[in-house]
Design an enzyme around this catalytic site. Structure first.
Site, mmCIF file in Angstrom:
data_model
loop_
_atom_site.group_PDB
_atom_site.id
_atom_site.type_symbol
_atom_site.label_atom_id
_atom_site.label_comp_id
_atom_site.label_asym_id
_atom_site.label_seq_id
_atom_site.Cartn_x
_atom_site.Cartn_y
_atom_site.Cartn_z
ATOM 1 N N TRP A 1 0.816 -1.213 0.000
ATOM 2 C CA TRP A 1 0.000 0.000 0.000
ATOM 3 C C TRP A 1 0.849 1.262 0.000
ATOM 4 O O TRP A 1 0.367 2.343 -0.366
ATOM 5 C CB TRP A 1 -0.941 0.004 1.203
ATOM 6 C CG TRP A 1 -0.249 0.066 2.541
ATOM 7 C CD1 TRP A 1 0.403 -0.947 3.175
ATOM 8 C CD2 TRP A 1 -0.153 1.201 3.408
ATOM 9 N NE1 TRP A 1 0.906 -0.526 4.380
ATOM 10 C CE2 TRP A 1 0.572 0.795 4.557
ATOM 11 C CE3 TRP A 1 -0.612 2.517 3.335
ATOM 12 C CZ2 TRP A 1 0.858 1.651 5.609
ATOM 13 C CZ3 TRP A 1 -0.337 3.377 4.391
ATOM 14 C CH2 TRP A 1 0.392 2.947 5.513
ATOM 15 N N ASP A 2 2.126 1.134 0.381
ATOM 16 C CA ASP A 2 3.028 2.287 0.382
ATOM 17 C C ASP A 2 3.059 2.973 -0.982
ATOM 18 O O ASP A 2 3.168 4.204 -1.074
ATOM 19 C CB ASP A 2 4.458 1.850 0.730
ATOM 20 C CG ASP A 2 4.537 0.892 1.891
ATOM 21 O OD1 ASP A 2 3.765 -0.086 1.904
ATOM 22 O OD2 ASP A 2 5.384 1.100 2.769
ATOM 23 N N GLU B 1 0.802 -2.812 11.719
ATOM 24 C CA GLU B 1 1.045 -4.254 11.604
ATOM 25 C C GLU B 1 1.508 -4.912 12.902
ATOM 26 O O GLU B 1 1.878 -6.082 12.899
ATOM 27 C CB GLU B 1 2.040 -4.559 10.473
ATOM 28 C CG GLU B 1 1.521 -4.133 9.108
ATOM 29 C CD GLU B 1 2.429 -4.525 7.962
ATOM 30 O OE1 GLU B 1 3.543 -5.024 8.230
ATOM 31 O OE2 GLU B 1 2.031 -4.330 6.799
#
Length: 477
Positions: free
Chosen positions: A316-317, A458
């Site tokens: 997603w970065d 996370e």
């Protein structure tokens, strides 16, 4: 434009090699010295292969830019290495003293990964004897023993095989990924002492060229080394012939002019804190160089093309952190990043179906095919008795909203209706349908909730109503 200098007495070679990686968005070479052994070969954007633990990962291809020196039969080793990365011209300089029992030489080289000839890596090395006397041999191999590190650390996997190899005008190899999905041609060309070519040689691990000359204190030699990687065999040969015809200096000048124009068009100037300016410019350089303006799709792994950490997977970065940069400075690159999401939308629909949801669920990690590439577990020992369970692929759902956010941001910035109508709107609708099926009605609260997720940090597993996830899902809807 700034130059960045690194020395191994202040930083490890592994870190320096990452910071001095050169790329043109198609092929990438880490900054390891060409005269020293390295486990890193070349990475080619989009060339992945199936692998046991990580599903698919970027292939560590053969190392085709090495230049090894031997004096009187003994390998020459560095006493100290200085790296200078010229971000204004997009090239790397390496200076070192190399020694053996028979003496020392000063070694100085320049290296580029060409901006026009997309498969071409070029190196020119100047070698001057300090007190070395005797027979100096220069070897320019294509090293065929590069592997991808796996887990546990004792394990490595070779993700390509050599299909054919021949030495006519220059060593030419066809290699195929282990799963047979991609085939590349690699052409190696060296201008060694005595002219183009030198003698060809082959071992079980190397195919290359070599030449030997007698040296004494003050003797100077010039060596040029080229490697070409291409998915099209004839294109590889064309680039190799063009490199041989033009020579290093004209190629470097062409490359430098394009980089200088790139910086001028970018119009970026930084005032104030020097450390901040250096960090900003160095990272800008790396973001610029991993984009290939000739590609139809821009795959941007979490570590760029600077190594195989994270296996070359896209996270997603890319959508949240990198895409806004390209949107400001290279909108066409931002669009091609979203073309990657468009290309893999059907895989996202299948991913949602597999997890029991509707619409499209983008995977936490993906490679070339767009399917979930997050490992479910990682073995911690050779026997496989201890394993680390990985849940991000099953529970880190915010990436679906992150992709939708990127589509919305791109359209608001560019007003690109063609993209929106062809693909963007479909992404927005299908990702919204995912959240409709993912959210649950909580009668006690009188509102919808999203339970059992992993947020972007996370470190917390099975979270109910993670703030970031909920905000992004709401935006998606």
């Amino acid at each position: 434009m700034r130059k960045f200098t690194f020395t191994e007495d202040r930083m490890s070679r592994e870190v320096i090699a990452t910071l001095t990686t050169l790329s043109n968005g198609f092929v990438s070479i880490r900054g390891d010295p060409e005269f020293a052994e390295s486990k890193h070969g070349a990475l080619v954007s989009g060339v992945y292969s199936s692998t046991p633990v990580f599903y698919r990962e970027l292939v560590n291809l053969p190392r085709a830019h090495a230049l090894y020196l031997e004096l009187e039969g003994a390998p020459m080793v560095p006493e100290g290495v200085k790296y200078t990365l010229d971000i204004g011209g997009g090239f790397l300089e390496i200076n070192a003293t190399l020694s053996s029992p028979a003496g020392r030489v000063h070694y100085s080289s320049r290296r580029f990964v060409h901006r026009v000839l997309k498969g071409l890596v070029g190196i020119r090395a100047s070698i001057r004897s300090l007190d070395a006397s005797g027979r100096l041999c220069v070897k320019a191999p294509v090293e065929l023993d590069t592997t991808n590190p796996s887990v546990p650390p004792e394990v490595s996997v070779k993700l390509y095989r050599v299909v054919s190899a021949e030495c006519r005008d220059f060593p030419t190899l066809d290699v195929e990924t282990a799963d047979g999905r991609y085939r590349l041609r690699i052409v190696s060309l060296a201008k060694l002492p005595g002219g183009i070519g030198g003698g060809f040689y082959a071992t079980s691990k190397h195919v290359g060229q070599a030449a030997c000359v007698d040296v004494s204190p003050g003797t100077s030699l010039l060596v040029e080394r080229y490697a070409v990687f291409s998915l099209e065999p004839e294109d590889a040969l064309r680039q190799a012939r063009e490199a041989a015809s033009k020579g290093f200096e004209p190629l470097l000048e062409e490359h430098r002019e394009l980089w200088e124009r790139e910086w001028r068009e970018l119009g970026l100037s930084v005032e104030g804190d020097e450390d901040f300016a250096n960090a900003l410019l160095l990272n800008t350089f790396h973001l610029l160089q991993v984009y290939n303006d000739e590609s139809e799709v821009f795959i941007l792994p979490a570590r760029g093309l600077h190594g195989y950490q994270y296996r070359g997977h896209v996270f997603w970065d890319a959508d949240i952190y990198a895409l806004p940069f390209y949107l400001l400075f290279k909108p066409e690159a931002a669009r091609k990043m979203l073309e990657y999401r468009c290309k893999n939308l059907d895989a996202a629909v299948e991913n949602a179906r597999r997890h029991g949801y509707e619409g499209a669920q983008y995977p936490c990690e993906s490679a070339d095919d767009g399917f979930e590439a997050t490992p479910r577990e990682i073995p911690l020992d050779l026997a496989g008795q201890r394993k680390l369970r990985i849940l991000t692929g099953e529970l880190e759902h915010h990436i679906t909203a992150d992709v939708a956010y990127a589509v919305d941001l791109y359209y608001r910035f560019t007003q690109d209706r063609e993209f929106l109508e062809r693909c963007g709107l479909r992404i927005l609708v299908l990702t919204a349908r995912f959240w409709v099926s993912r959210a649950q009605w909580d009668p006690a609260r009188g509102r919808y909730v999203i339970r059992n997720v992993i947020g972007p940090d996370e470190y917390h597993v099975g979270v109910d109503n993670n703030f970031y996830t909920n905000v992004m899902a709401k935006h998606n809807l």
